[in-house]
Scaffold this active site. Structure first.
Site, mmCIF file in Angstrom:
data_model
loop_
_atom_site.group_PDB
_atom_site.id
_atom_site.type_symbol
_atom_site.label_atom_id
_atom_site.label_comp_id
_atom_site.label_asym_id
_atom_site.label_seq_id
_atom_site.Cartn_x
_atom_site.Cartn_y
_atom_site.Cartn_z
ATOM 1 N N SER A 55 -3.410 6.416 1.844
ATOM 2 C CA SER A 55 -3.969 5.337 1.022
ATOM 3 C C SER A 55 -3.870 3.983 1.733
ATOM 4 O O SER A 55 -4.503 3.015 1.300
ATOM 5 C CB SER A 55 -3.263 5.272 -0.340
ATOM 6 O OG SER A 55 -1.899 4.968 -0.177
ATOM 7 N N HIS A 56 -3.090 3.897 2.816
ATOM 8 C CA HIS A 56 -2.962 2.627 3.524
ATOM 9 C C HIS A 56 -3.152 2.774 5.027
ATOM 10 O O HIS A 56 -2.663 1.949 5.797
ATOM 11 C CB HIS A 56 -1.641 1.942 3.158
ATOM 12 C CG HIS A 56 -1.670 1.466 1.743
ATOM 13 N ND1 HIS A 56 -1.440 2.312 0.682
ATOM 14 C CD2 HIS A 56 -1.980 0.261 1.202
ATOM 15 C CE1 HIS A 56 -1.580 1.640 -0.459
ATOM 16 N NE2 HIS A 56 -1.906 0.402 -0.168
ATOM 17 N N ASP A 196 -4.828 5.163 -4.099
ATOM 18 C CA ASP A 196 -4.962 6.594 -4.415
ATOM 19 C C ASP A 196 -5.985 6.819 -5.527
ATOM 20 O O ASP A 196 -6.620 7.877 -5.566
ATOM 21 C CB ASP A 196 -3.596 7.181 -4.799
ATOM 22 C CG ASP A 196 -2.748 7.452 -3.568
ATOM 23 O OD1 ASP A 196 -3.305 7.947 -2.563
ATOM 24 O OD2 ASP A 196 -1.538 7.157 -3.591
ATOM 25 N N PRO A 313 12.921 11.197 0.075
ATOM 26 C CA PRO A 313 11.812 10.295 0.366
ATOM 27 C C PRO A 313 11.780 10.020 1.872
ATOM 28 O O PRO A 313 12.834 9.810 2.474
ATOM 29 C CB PRO A 313 12.145 9.024 -0.420
ATOM 30 C CG PRO A 313 13.472 9.228 -1.046
ATOM 31 C CD PRO A 313 13.885 10.650 -0.881
HETATM 32 P P1 NDP Z 1 4.320 7.885 -3.571
HETATM 33 O O1 NDP Z 1 4.452 8.075 -5.029
HETATM 34 O O2 NDP Z 1 3.442 8.809 -2.830
HETATM 35 O O3 NDP Z 1 5.752 7.990 -2.879
HETATM 36 C C1 NDP Z 1 6.773 7.118 -3.246
HETATM 37 C C2 NDP Z 1 8.051 7.446 -2.499
HETATM 38 O O4 NDP Z 1 8.592 8.653 -3.006
HETATM 39 C C3 NDP Z 1 7.847 7.660 -1.000
HETATM 40 O O5 NDP Z 1 8.941 7.147 -0.335
HETATM 41 C C4 NDP Z 1 7.756 9.190 -0.889
HETATM 42 O O6 NDP Z 1 8.195 9.688 0.372
HETATM 43 C C5 NDP Z 1 8.689 9.630 -1.976
HETATM 44 N N1 NDP Z 1 8.324 10.911 -2.572
HETATM 45 C C6 NDP Z 1 7.104 11.274 -3.034
HETATM 46 N N2 NDP Z 1 7.171 12.507 -3.565
HETATM 47 C C7 NDP Z 1 8.465 12.920 -3.431
HETATM 48 C C8 NDP Z 1 9.172 14.116 -3.793
HETATM 49 N N3 NDP Z 1 8.552 15.127 -4.387
HETATM 50 N N4 NDP Z 1 10.487 14.189 -3.493
HETATM 51 C C9 NDP Z 1 11.117 13.154 -2.890
HETATM 52 N N5 NDP Z 1 10.508 12.004 -2.532
HETATM 53 C C10 NDP Z 1 9.189 11.895 -2.800
HETATM 54 O O7 NDP Z 1 3.921 6.377 -3.227
HETATM 55 P P2 NDP Z 1 3.051 5.366 -4.088
HETATM 56 O O8 NDP Z 1 1.815 6.092 -4.451
HETATM 57 O O9 NDP Z 1 3.873 4.794 -5.162
HETATM 58 O O10 NDP Z 1 2.731 4.245 -3.013
HETATM 59 C C11 NDP Z 1 1.915 4.568 -1.906
HETATM 60 C C12 NDP Z 1 1.871 3.421 -0.935
HETATM 61 O O11 NDP Z 1 1.087 2.370 -1.454
HETATM 62 C C13 NDP Z 1 3.207 2.799 -0.560
HETATM 63 O O12 NDP Z 1 3.322 2.821 0.844
HETATM 64 C C14 NDP Z 1 3.113 1.375 -1.056
HETATM 65 O O13 NDP Z 1 3.775 0.418 -0.262
HETATM 66 C C15 NDP Z 1 1.615 1.157 -1.000
HETATM 67 N N6 NDP Z 1 1.230 0.055 -1.882
HETATM 68 C C16 NDP Z 1 0.984 -1.160 -1.333
HETATM 69 C C17 NDP Z 1 0.670 -2.232 -2.130
HETATM 70 C C18 NDP Z 1 0.464 -3.594 -1.564
HETATM 71 O O14 NDP Z 1 0.271 -4.523 -2.315
HETATM 72 N N7 NDP Z 1 0.515 -3.775 -0.257
HETATM 73 C C19 NDP Z 1 0.536 -2.086 -3.586
HETATM 74 C C20 NDP Z 1 0.860 -0.768 -4.065
HETATM 75 C C21 NDP Z 1 1.169 0.270 -3.225
HETATM 76 P P3 NDP Z 1 7.103 10.201 1.462
HETATM 77 O O15 NDP Z 1 6.413 8.960 1.920
HETATM 78 O O16 NDP Z 1 7.899 10.873 2.529
HETATM 79 O O17 NDP Z 1 6.181 11.129 0.736
HETATM 80 O O1 PYC Z 2 -2.753 0.642 -3.308
HETATM 81 O O2 PYC Z 2 -2.225 -0.572 -5.050
HETATM 82 C C1 PYC Z 2 -2.559 -0.460 -3.869
HETATM 83 C C2 PYC Z 2 -2.696 -1.693 -3.048
HETATM 84 C C3 PYC Z 2 -2.858 -2.964 -3.475
HETATM 85 C C4 PYC Z 2 -2.935 -3.758 -2.364
HETATM 86 C C5 PYC Z 2 -2.824 -2.970 -1.278
HETATM 87 N N1 PYC Z 2 -2.649 -1.711 -1.718
#
Ligand code: NDP
Ligand code: PYC
Length: 344
Positions: A55-56, A196, A313
């Site tokens: 997703s990034h 996502d 994680p």
């Molecule tokens: P996920 O829900 O995919 O994962 C969150 C964390 O939980 C990760 O560290 C992941 O490790 C871990 N994890 C996931 N599934 C399991 C499991 N079954 N058991 C143990 N650990 C687990 O991430 P999000 O969808 O919440 O976020 C995705 C990305 O989006 C992030 O990198 C976030 O920084 C980015 N984002 C950026 C934003 C911005 O403003 N720049 C805004 C919102 C999100 P692993 O990675 O190893 O799967």
């Molecule tokens: O995936 O929510 C997101 C996000 C917001 C800004 C960058 N990524």
């Protein structure tokens, strides 16, 4: 390693990590960033793709290109670093990306954390469009504990409210451990990252229940209904909502950046990057735990595994990273063609 030719328009292909970084760097420079900014963003984006943080990764490039073309963000920003107090560094990112601001402040921040035991970095006037783990993981590789938060754009309804206000507001944490890569987690405080939802919409997939609401505020599993007038929900009801509120306070109110609801990109068609702020806290664990901290975190991991835990994680990312470095980074073939076009 050189790129494999795609077999058809929808297949994936592989490209070497270094080659991907170089290609992305060209794309950024071609779309108005300075070489310095391009190098940082390209490495960040390629690292996400390498680790399977789709997703990034490359998925974000059209958004970067569009936001740069719109004039919303300063691609050749020169961050201004201020040494505010013994444990406090402040950066004005000059309406540029947050990662170059972090890079500019990094030496001073680390020196302060090592001398005072703790240091805080407040970035404002910045755009963060990436995964957050690349901002914290390198510190843990140097033996420091790091915590970072960033707010994004209004698309999340606070628990108990009627309309969206918060951003997807991720929290990332990294800590060293003795016998392995650092412990790292990075999670959006929304039930699902906005990226996502976009990917699911593109693939025509439905979402699990509880992720978002449609334009009438009704629960929906249709990603398009969320993107077209609907909104996301926080993860974990009132608990995720409280954490998202905390992120707004730390990343915006404390840094001097915008709240997720405070900027208006309507006059910049094509703008995609949230213009907000970011906070990073660094702790030198040797000040309290001597050389023991990494052993203690290793012990915690040992006990978690003994309790039956199979996946920490970060484990999935590291497995994907190892495979990518061995056999090449898997990339959508069509997206790779598009990158080559943009690069030249
Ligand atoms: P996920 O829900 O995919 O994962 C969150 C964390 O939980 C990760 O560290 C992941 O490790 C871990 N994890 C996931 N599934 C399991 C499991 N079954 N058991 C143990 N650990 C687990 O991430 P999000 O969808 O919440 O976020 C995705 C990305 O989006 C992030 O990198 C976030 O920084 C980015 N984002 C950026 C934003 C911005 O403003 N720049 C805004 C919102 C999100 P692993 O990675 O190893 O799967
Ligand atoms: O995936 O929510 C997101 C996000 C917001 C800004 C960058 N990524």
């Amino acid at each position: 390693m050189s790129a494999q030719p795609p077999t058809d328009a929808t297949a994936s292909t592989t490209i070497g990590f270094t080659e991907l970084v170089a290609l992305l760097q060209q794309v950024f420079v071609r779309h108005g960033t300075s070489p310095e900014v391009a190098a940082i963003l390209a490495h960040n984006c390629a690292s996400a793709e390498r680790d399977g943080a789709h997703s990034h990764g490359v998925f974000r490039i059209p958004g970067y290109v569009s936001t740069l073309n719109s004039g919303w963000v300063n691609g050749s920003a020169l961050p201004v670093v201020e040494d505010v107090a013994s444990g406090f560094v402040r950066v004005d990112a000059d309406n540029g990306f947050a990662q170059p601001a972090l890079a500019a402040a990094r030496p001073l921040l680390v020196a302060k954390a090592r001398s005072a035991g703790i240091a805080l970095l407040a970035i404002r006037n910045s755009h963060h469009f990436a995964a957050l783990w690349p901002d914290v993981e390198p510190f843990a590789e140097e033996g420091l504990v790091a915590l970072s938060v960033v707010n994004s754009m209004t698309c999340v309804v606070p628990h108990g409210a009627d309309r969206p206000l918060f951003g997807t507001n991720p929290i990332a944490f990294a800590a060293p451990r003795a016998d392995g890569s650092p412990i790292v987690f990075d999670l959006a405080t929304s039930a699902i990252a906005h990226g996502d939802v976009q990917i699911a919409a593109r693939k025509g997939e439905r979402l699990p229940p509880g992720m978002g609401v449609d334009s009438l505020g009704q629960p929906t599993q249709d990603p398009k209904a969320i993107l077209e007038g609907g909104a996301l929900l926080p993860f974990g009801g009132h608990k995720g909502s409280a954490l998202s509120m905390m992120v707004e306070l730390l990343a915006a109110a404390l840094t001097g950046g915008n709240f997720s609801f405070e900027f208006n990109w309507a006059d910049h068609p094509g703008a995609r990057t949230p213009w907000t702020g970011q906070l990073l806290i660094l702790i030198d664990p040797s000040k309290t735990a001597g050389q023991n901290f990494a052993e203690r975190s290793q012990e915690l991991v040992r006990q978690m595994h003994a309790a039956g835990l199979r996946r920490l994680p970060g484990d999935r990312r590291h497995r994907t990273r190892a495979k990518s470095l061995e056999t090449g980074v898997e990339v959508d073939a069509h997206a790779l063609d598009q990158l080559r076009e943009w690069a030249h």
